[in-house]
Design an enzyme around this catalytic site. Structure first.
Site, PDB file in Angstrom:
ATOM      1  N   ASP A 165       0.836  -1.192   0.000  1.00 21.47           N
ATOM      2  CA  ASP A 165       0.000   0.000   0.000  1.00 21.47           C
ATOM      3  C   ASP A 165       0.874   1.246   0.000  1.00 21.47           C
ATOM      4  OD1 ASP A 165      -2.551   1.237   0.060  1.00 21.47           O
ATOM      5  OD2 ASP A 165      -2.265   1.723   2.171  1.00 21.47           O
ATOM      6  N   ILE A 168      -0.197   8.689   2.739  1.00 17.94           N
ATOM      7  CA  ILE A 168       0.499   9.893   3.196  1.00 17.94           C
ATOM      8  C   ILE A 168       0.158  10.118   4.665  1.00 17.94           C
ATOM      9  CG2 ILE A 168       0.691  12.401   2.940  1.00 17.94           C
ATOM     10  CD1 ILE A 168       0.156  12.055  -0.023  1.00 17.94           C
ATOM     11  N   HIS A 169       1.171  10.411   5.457  1.00 11.63           N
ATOM     12  CA  HIS A 169       1.001  10.674   6.881  1.00 11.63           C
ATOM     13  C   HIS A 169       1.862  11.864   7.270  1.00 11.63           C
ATOM     14  CE1 HIS A 169      -0.727   6.586   7.281  1.00 11.63           C
ATOM     15  NE2 HIS A 169       0.184   6.288   6.367  1.00 11.63           N
ATOM     16  N   ARG A 170       1.483  12.532   8.359  1.00  7.74           N
ATOM     17  CA  ARG A 170       2.378  13.579   8.862  1.00  7.74           C
ATOM     18  C   ARG A 170       3.501  12.889   9.631  1.00  7.74           C
ATOM     19  NH1 ARG A 170      -1.655  15.677  13.455  1.00  7.74           N
ATOM     20  NH2 ARG A 170      -0.551  14.999  15.326  1.00  7.74           N
ATOM     21  N   GLY A 187      -8.842   2.426   8.781  1.00  5.89           N
ATOM     22  CA  GLY A 187      -8.949   2.928   7.421  1.00  5.89           C
ATOM     23  C   GLY A 187      -7.653   3.066   6.655  1.00  5.89           C
ATOM     24  N   GLU A 233      -2.433   1.812  -4.493  1.00  4.78           N
ATOM     25  CA  GLU A 233      -2.903   2.968  -5.263  1.00  4.78           C
ATOM     26  C   GLU A 233      -1.906   3.499  -6.283  1.00  4.78           C
ATOM     27  OE1 GLU A 233      -5.439   2.647  -1.654  1.00  4.78           O
ATOM     28  OE2 GLU A 233      -3.267   2.577  -2.017  1.00  4.78           O
ATOM     29  N   GLU A 289      -3.496  21.548  10.757  1.00  2.00           N
ATOM     30  CA  GLU A 289      -4.144  20.483   9.993  1.00  2.00           C
ATOM     31  C   GLU A 289      -5.233  21.062   9.088  1.00  2.00           C
ATOM     32  OE1 GLU A 289      -3.527  17.466   9.462  1.00  2.00           O
ATOM     33  OE2 GLU A 289      -2.331  16.639  11.089  1.00  2.00           O
TER      34      GLU A 289
END
Length: 491
Positions: A165, A168-170, A187, A233, A289
């Site tokens: 997979d 995107i994460h901070r 999720g 993706e 955010e």
């Protein structure tokens, strides 16, 4: 002759001669708050504090403390720019993305010699290795917990290697070889894989890929149920370009990296290890955010132990995003629009004409659905469409329903329906006690104790601005003369 592979540099070559889309500067800028502070005025928009506006993407060529490194920001901030980069109409990007996710072109593995991302390799075992000096990650504000990687695509796989997979994460730089990563519970497939590794008490190999073709960056923000577990993706980006994304073996980890990225960070998500996000600053804040507020510093982020940083040789580009900016709207909103279109077209085909997630909702909290009614049997179908969207996307909070004669990309036109096609006592649906996004600061029990039992719950809203089918003739807009050659009056 083989087609040139798509990457960030090819995309920039297509837009850099248009001053409305691209601007670069050689004026020195400090990545510590100043860079984002500058772009806030020039092109951020979204839910950023005013004054701000929508402007060109910016390339900063002279970054304090990072010679020969460039920082790019705002590339995907404009929906029109995204349409131009994807070679499609910006008003139908949702349908375009829906087609891409339904017809993936899977990534392909290439040889090391075809991976410019590995032209320069710095290993954590090198005596002078320090993330803080190698990676020009900006801070958004002076109160950020630290420098943040905001546009890094994390690539990881299940323990058995059968599923992979990208998300995107901070990620906050916490030390010379340590990152803190926030993986929102539920999720995210990377989180599912990390849980597998943690239960086995094994480190999970990952790569963080920065400076990419926006087809990859936007494509990888699709979520379940549109892209279920096992759907990588990168196939969406391949479909957008009709060319497989090229991936390559990592240098120090048993995982793949995106071969044409500008930067790659390799490492492991460590099992049963956590770090306080603001351990270096004690500000109590993380970074701004998408709703427009500072996120609270997380007391227990998962930890990435970094093993290497690789990058291109020729002035590599560190790509960044301002958290509440219009760029986040494109990254988060376009896949959600596509997913809502796909879902409603299966359940009520032909009734939802178009969908737009506007900047006011940060791309996640609000959607505008354009409804088509053929006959009296379609009356009420618009509200079912709203319920379908809520059922699949828990982060959605507000749905506007409008008719086909309303421009969903013009909020004045959308809000106009509330004043001329709407009665509050019958055209509002309120759905209390549902789940939503925990970054909405109004979702606290003390704000609404009767409906919010735990943080992250919300009352959801449907505003039905569609005309009842049997009254359509009473709501026809003034019909002006059609003048096909009107543009000649501007010449």
């Amino acid at each position: 002759m083989a087609e040139q592979p798509w990457d960030l540099r090819r995309v920039l070559d297509e837009i850099k001669d248009d001053p409305a889309e691209y601007h670069e500067t050689d004026v020195e800028v400090d990545p510590d708050a100043e860079l984002c502070g500058v772009y806030r005025y020039i092109g951020a928009r979204g839910t950023v504090e005013r004054p701000t506006k929508l402007g060109p993407t910016m390339m900063f060529n002279n970054v304090k403390g990072f010679p020969d490194t460039r920082v790019l920001i705002g590339l995907m901030a404009s929906r029109k720019r995204v349409g131009k980069m994807f070679h499609t109409d910006y008003k139908t990007l949702g349908e375009f993305m829906n087609h891409a996710v339904s017809n993936p072109v899977w990534a392909k593995v290439v040889d090391e010699s075809q991976a410019p991302a590995h032209e320069v390799v710095k290993k954590a075992t090198d005596p002078d290795f320090d993330l803080r000096k190698l990676v020009a990650a900006p801070t958004n504000t002076p109160e950020d917990a630290g420098p943040y990687i905001t546009c890094g695509v994390v690539l990881g796989s299940s323990m058995d290697g059968k599923e992979s997979d990208v998300t995107i994460h901070r990620m906050c730089i916490e030390g010379k070889d340590k990152l803190g990563i926030y993986i929102m519970p539920g999720g995210r497939h990377i989180g599912h894989f990390a849980d597998e590794y943690e239960k086995a008490n094994k480190p999970m190999p990952i790569t963080i890929n920065i400076g990419l073709d926006p087809a990859i960056t936007i494509g990888c923000t699709f979520e379940p149920p549109t892209t279920p577990l096992g759907y990588n993706e990168l196939g969406v980006a391949g479909a957008i370009r009709q060319q497989p994304v090229e991936i390559v073996d990592g240098v120090t980890v048993d995982e793949k990296a995106i071969a044409r990225s500008e930067y790659t960070i390799e490492g492991y998500i460590m099992p049963n290890e956590r770090i306080r996000e603001d351990i270096n600053t004690d500000t109590g804040k993380a970074m701004p955010e998408f709703p427009g507020y500072d996120g609270d510093a997380n007391p227990a982020l998962q930890v990435i132990k970094v093993t290497a940083v690789t990058h291109r040789k020729d002035n590599p580009i560190m790509q960044s995003v301002i958290g509440p900016s219009e760029e986040h709207v494109s990254m988060a909103g376009l896949p959600t629009e596509a997913s809502i279109l796909a879902l409603t077209d299966k359940a009520i085909p032909g009734k939802v004409v178009n969908v737009y997630n506007p900047p006011a909702g940060g791309g996640k909290l609000m959607t505008i659905m354009q409804i088509h009614k053929d006959n009296e049997a379609d009356e009420g179908i618009q509200r079912q469409a709203a319920l379908l969207a809520f059922s699949a996307f828990k982060e959605l909070k507000t749905v506007y329903l409008v008719d086909e004669d309303v421009d969903i990309f013009d909020m004045n036109d959308v809000v106009w329906t509330m004043n001329t096609r709407f009665q509050a006592d019958q055209d509002i649906m309120v759905l209390p006690g549902m789940r939503n996004h925990p970054l909405d600061p109004s979702e606290r029990p003390q704000y609404d104790p009767k409906s919010i039992r735990f943080r992250g719950m919300s009352s959801k809203l449907v505003i039905d601005g569609t005309v009842p089918f049997d009254m359509k003739d009473q709501f026809e807009r003034a019909q002006f003369m059609k003048v096909p050659d009107w543009k000649k009056y501007l010449e």
